[in-house]
Scaffold this motif. Structure first.
Motif, PDB file in Angstrom:
ATOM      1  N   GLN A 184       0.824  -1.209   0.000  1.00 20.12           N
ATOM      2  CA  GLN A 184       0.000   0.000   0.000  1.00 20.12           C
ATOM      3  C   GLN A 184       0.860   1.262   0.000  1.00 20.12           C
ATOM      4  O   GLN A 184       0.549   2.236  -0.682  1.00 20.12           O
ATOM      5  CB  GLN A 184      -0.930   0.016   1.202  1.00 20.12           C
ATOM      6  CG  GLN A 184      -1.779   1.288   1.250  1.00 20.12           C
ATOM      7  CD  GLN A 184      -2.681   1.354   2.474  1.00 20.12           C
ATOM      8  OE1 GLN A 184      -3.698   0.697   2.542  1.00 20.12           O
ATOM      9  NE2 GLN A 184      -2.275   2.131   3.460  1.00 20.12           N
ATOM     10  N   TYR A 185       1.926   1.249   0.783  1.00 20.50           N
ATOM     11  CA  TYR A 185       2.704   2.478   0.972  1.00 20.50           C
ATOM     12  C   TYR A 185       3.922   2.580   0.055  1.00 20.50           C
ATOM     13  O   TYR A 185       4.409   3.668  -0.189  1.00 20.50           O
ATOM     14  CB  TYR A 185       3.195   2.589   2.418  1.00 20.50           C
ATOM     15  CG  TYR A 185       2.122   2.958   3.394  1.00 20.50           C
ATOM     16  CD1 TYR A 185       1.678   4.271   3.487  1.00 20.50           C
ATOM     17  CD2 TYR A 185       1.536   2.009   4.211  1.00 20.50           C
ATOM     18  CE1 TYR A 185       0.684   4.623   4.387  1.00 20.50           C
ATOM     19  CE2 TYR A 185       0.536   2.351   5.113  1.00 20.50           C
ATOM     20  CZ  TYR A 185       0.123   3.662   5.196  1.00 20.50           C
ATOM     21  OH  TYR A 185      -0.862   4.009   6.073  1.00 20.50           O
ATOM     22  N   ARG A 186       4.458   1.436  -0.396  1.00 24.55           N
ATOM     23  CA  ARG A 186       5.730   1.510  -1.121  1.00 24.55           C
ATOM     24  C   ARG A 186       5.625   0.848  -2.489  1.00 24.55           C
ATOM     25  O   ARG A 186       5.124   1.443  -3.434  1.00 24.55           O
ATOM     26  CB  ARG A 186       6.831   0.909  -0.246  1.00 24.55           C
ATOM     27  CG  ARG A 186       7.024   1.756   1.015  1.00 24.55           C
ATOM     28  CD  ARG A 186       8.074   1.226   1.970  1.00 24.55           C
ATOM     29  NE  ARG A 186       7.985   1.969   3.232  1.00 24.55           N
ATOM     30  CZ  ARG A 186       7.241   1.612   4.272  1.00 24.55           C
ATOM     31  NH1 ARG A 186       6.560   0.490   4.244  1.00 24.55           N
ATOM     32  NH2 ARG A 186       7.179   2.363   5.355  1.00 24.55           N
TER      33      ARG A 186
ATOM     34  N   SER B 219       0.495  10.517   3.592  1.00 25.03           N
ATOM     35  CA  SER B 219      -0.063   9.464   2.742  1.00 25.03           C
ATOM     36  C   SER B 219       0.806   9.395   1.500  1.00 25.03           C
ATOM     37  O   SER B 219       1.637  10.277   1.273  1.00 25.03           O
ATOM     38  CB  SER B 219      -1.509   9.798   2.356  1.00 25.03           C
ATOM     39  OG  SER B 219      -1.546  10.853   1.406  1.00 25.03           O
ATOM     40  N   THR B 220       0.613   8.384   0.674  1.00 20.03           N
ATOM     41  CA  THR B 220       1.402   8.315  -0.558  1.00 20.03           C
ATOM     42  C   THR B 220       1.103   9.544  -1.428  1.00 20.03           C
ATOM     43  O   THR B 220       1.987  10.070  -2.089  1.00 20.03           O
ATOM     44  CB  THR B 220       1.090   7.035  -1.355  1.00 20.03           C
ATOM     45  OG1 THR B 220      -0.322   6.951  -1.533  1.00 20.03           O
ATOM     46  CG2 THR B 220       1.555   5.801  -0.609  1.00 20.03           C
ATOM     47  N   THR B 221      -0.139  10.021  -1.383  1.00 20.92           N
ATOM     48  CA  THR B 221      -0.506  11.194  -2.186  1.00 20.92           C
ATOM     49  C   THR B 221       0.239  12.442  -1.710  1.00 20.92           C
ATOM     50  O   THR B 221       0.772  13.198  -2.533  1.00 20.92           O
ATOM     51  CB  THR B 221      -2.027  11.442  -2.130  1.00 20.92           C
ATOM     52  OG1 THR B 221      -2.688  10.249  -2.530  1.00 20.92           O
ATOM     53  CG2 THR B 221      -2.445  12.588  -3.034  1.00 20.92           C
ATOM     54  N   THR B 222       0.280  12.680  -0.397  1.00 18.55           N
ATOM     55  CA  THR B 222       0.973  13.891   0.078  1.00 18.55           C
ATOM     56  C   THR B 222       2.449  13.818  -0.282  1.00 18.55           C
ATOM     57  O   THR B 222       3.043  14.819  -0.667  1.00 18.55           O
ATOM     58  CB  THR B 222       0.795  14.114   1.598  1.00 18.55           C
ATOM     59  OG1 THR B 222       1.308  12.993   2.316  1.00 18.55           O
ATOM     60  CG2 THR B 222      -0.653  14.328   1.968  1.00 18.55           C
ATOM     61  N   SER B 223       3.050  12.629  -0.169  1.00 17.85           N
ATOM     62  CA  SER B 223       4.469  12.502  -0.518  1.00 17.85           C
ATOM     63  C   SER B 223       4.690  12.752  -2.006  1.00 17.85           C
ATOM     64  O   SER B 223       5.622  13.451  -2.396  1.00 17.85           O
ATOM     65  CB  SER B 223       4.989  11.110  -0.131  1.00 17.85           C
ATOM     66  OG  SER B 223       5.021  10.999   1.270  1.00 17.85           O
ATOM     67  N   GLN B 224       3.802  12.190  -2.830  1.00 18.37           N
ATOM     68  CA  GLN B 224       3.930  12.404  -4.273  1.00 18.37           C
ATOM     69  C   GLN B 224       3.724  13.868  -4.631  1.00 18.37           C
ATOM     70  O   GLN B 224       4.254  14.348  -5.631  1.00 18.37           O
ATOM     71  CB  GLN B 224       2.927  11.525  -5.031  1.00 18.37           C
ATOM     72  CG  GLN B 224       3.351  10.063  -5.102  1.00 18.37           C
ATOM     73  CD  GLN B 224       2.191   9.115  -5.341  1.00 18.37           C
ATOM     74  OE1 GLN B 224       1.074   9.548  -5.595  1.00 18.37           O
ATOM     75  NE2 GLN B 224       2.450   7.829  -5.261  1.00 18.37           N
ATOM     76  N   GLN B 225       2.973  14.588  -3.814  1.00 19.81           N
ATOM     77  CA  GLN B 225       2.741  16.014  -4.080  1.00 19.81           C
ATOM     78  C   GLN B 225       3.795  16.887  -3.411  1.00 19.81           C
ATOM     79  O   GLN B 225       3.641  18.119  -3.353  1.00 19.81           O
ATOM     80  CB  GLN B 225       1.325  16.407  -3.634  1.00 19.81           C
ATOM     81  CG  GLN B 225       0.247  15.761  -4.518  1.00 19.81           C
ATOM     82  CD  GLN B 225      -1.173  16.188  -4.166  1.00 19.81           C
ATOM     83  OE1 GLN B 225      -1.400  16.916  -3.202  1.00 19.81           O
ATOM     84  NE2 GLN B 225      -2.127  15.739  -4.963  1.00 19.81           N
TER      85      GLN B 225
END
Lengths: 333, 333
Positions: free
Chosen positions: B145-147, B311-317
């Motif tokens: 989910q996360y990586r 979240s993965t979204t915040t990191s990607q952003q």
């Protein structure tokens, strides 16, 4: 030994001393337009992504509620909340901005009621003098996380609902107003066996039924005692299912029953079954419902926010959709 | 007006009357192997997916804790918990199985402490007679989910940690044992500006520092009053950063300081900086720490569970990683 306690009667009747609602342009054209505190013109709010826009909205909402309570952020002892985005990032990033004690919660679209229920218990027992409870959702961030990229222009099935862009927050305190939370009922997770993620209302209706029955029984009230019984976001189909389910238990919901998802949009807007999202009951409660209570149009309201507890992974793995509903009684004293 | 309350002293000292821990095969070979209640041989647990395996594990854990308390599921008034999977489905599906009043929470890897803190407050104020608080994580469901997909065989950087497969649950009640929760401190969201999702320990250390300072000050205790101060899952690097940060505030962590992520694995296991995940502090608390308290080896323990709120979204952003830490004091009376 008590069996699975659900309802807590709040002996000190924690007061609602401030509330704020904010919605997107589409919600701002709906039947409740005159009740919202702020309607944004552009739902991207000049941000680089819809996730950032959702977060900006919640920051404004939390600030607005605290400001309307006549407090500064530092005067508030804790923030309770959660949201629909994975890892409730909208709420935790908002708590980061305000440097406030943060209790993160998650009940999907029932999060506003869960936050208020817990917040009211904490204030009632003098654990905190005051707290702010709030949540927000955004159509565009929810759509791409839970369903399809917006760019796909996917067709929506007739049972689908429309995630509300907007939200609301409430400040609770020991004293300071004549609007109080007097009882709360935490829900159990109830599963009707529905797998269709485009029929959330149907999936959540049995949970709403279960919680309403428990709340009425444990508070020794009946349907007629309330000027309004509002479910969170069952939508048109889910509401009809709830009415049927309660009828089987000899509880007849009458003219005083409504659903926040049906109240927020009108028939000219192409939202099919109505609004949904954690911001749906949050924005309707913190505008229409609380303003009607303050104006004396309502004396006693039961808010039953409903949540669908699936994830995209559980749906892809063939699981059914569990629902939960939390109820709160709000009274004008 | 109080400024941002964080610490609550529990006057009635809610008791821990049952606890259960369960871990995967790798954790079961580590230094704490003799303390865990159950070590699974196969981390898929004959399920069709790792998500279902994680859920099966939490069901066993919740049941185990209630059983060890001498109760049946129906005797427990409410369940508090959350987990790392999107929309905390592990916890809500477990609550569905047990048909129990459910209060869903989320603080990432700090969820065990958040659940216990809230649960202890609710029991302390007689809102509930008893509650069960618990959480669980799974390396394989978290990793995908996360990586990255496990099948990718991705190389792990040296600052990375290893999500614990396992978890734990605790039953709290008004009376029934001499092990009590006597104080809790809810954290604020603290951000050090770290963006590297493979350095969670570094991202969470400032939150742990902030909460430990608040907890010591508000409970009027100092580091030497505790037989053990255990952070949740800072890992080796994060722990070193915490020691440095506290030293700047003239707080010297000594031999009584440890980190659950460092305790659970040993150097022969290729886990780099140590364990992480909501199940990390949950499994270590409900095995090693509580058993040592019961045996009289520890008299007073501070558990400071730490969570990374991205979240993965915040990191990607491009967002940095906010951290939070919640602390609880557990005492043998």
């Amino acid at each position: 030994m008590a069996i699975n306690k659900q309802t807590i009667i709040l002996k000190n009747k924690p007061r609602i001393i401030g509330h704020f609602s904010m919605v997107g342009p589409m919600e701002g054209k709906g039947p409740l337009k005159d009740y919202f505190d702020y309607i944004v013109k552009d739902d991207l709010m000049k941000q680089a992504s819809y996730e950032k826009s959702e977060r900006t909205m919640l920051e404004h909402i939390i600030f607005g509620a605290i400001d309307k309570a006549g407090y500064k952020i530092d005067d508030i002892e804790a923030m309770l909340g959660g949201d629909l985005l994975n890892q409730i990032v909208t709420s935790s990033f908002t708590a980061r901005k305000f440097k406030i004690t943060f209790i993160g919660l998650y009940s999907a679209c029932a999060t506003m009621a869960e936050s208020l229920a817990l917040g009211a218990i904490l204030v009632d027992n003098k654990v905190f003098k005051n707290v702010v409870a709030g949540t927000c959702s955004h159509f565009s961030s929810a759509e791409r996380q839970y369903r399809f990229p917006l760019e796909l222009g996917n067709q929506r099935p007739p049972t689908s609902q429309w995630t509300v862009t907007g939200g609301g927050a409430t400040v609770l305190s020991e004293t300071g107003s004549n609007i109080a939370i007097t009882a709360v009922t935490f829900g159990k997770v109830v599963d009707f066996g529905i797998k269709d993620v485009n029929n959330m209302g149907g999936a959540m209706a049995p949970a709403a039924c279960d919680t309403i029955l428990a709340h009425l029984k444990n508070t020794k009230t009946n349907v007629d005692d309330y000027d309004l019984i509002a479910t969170g976001d069952l939508g048109k189909l889910g509401s009809e299912i709830l009415v049927d389910l309660l009828e089987r238990e000899n509880i007849i919901l009458g003219q005083n029953y409504s659903d926040c998802g049906c109240l927020i949009f009108d028939k000219t807007e192409r939202v099919f079954m109505g609004g949904s999202g954690s911001g749906c009951s949050a924005s309707v409660l913190n505008s229409y419902i609380l303003k009607k209570l303050e104006a004396g149009n309502f004396k006693k309201v039961m808010l039953v926010a409903t949540g669908a507890l699936m994830s995209t992974t559980t749906s892809q793995q063939g699981e059914t959709i569990p629902g939960i509903a939390h109820a709160i009684t709000i009274e004008r004293l």
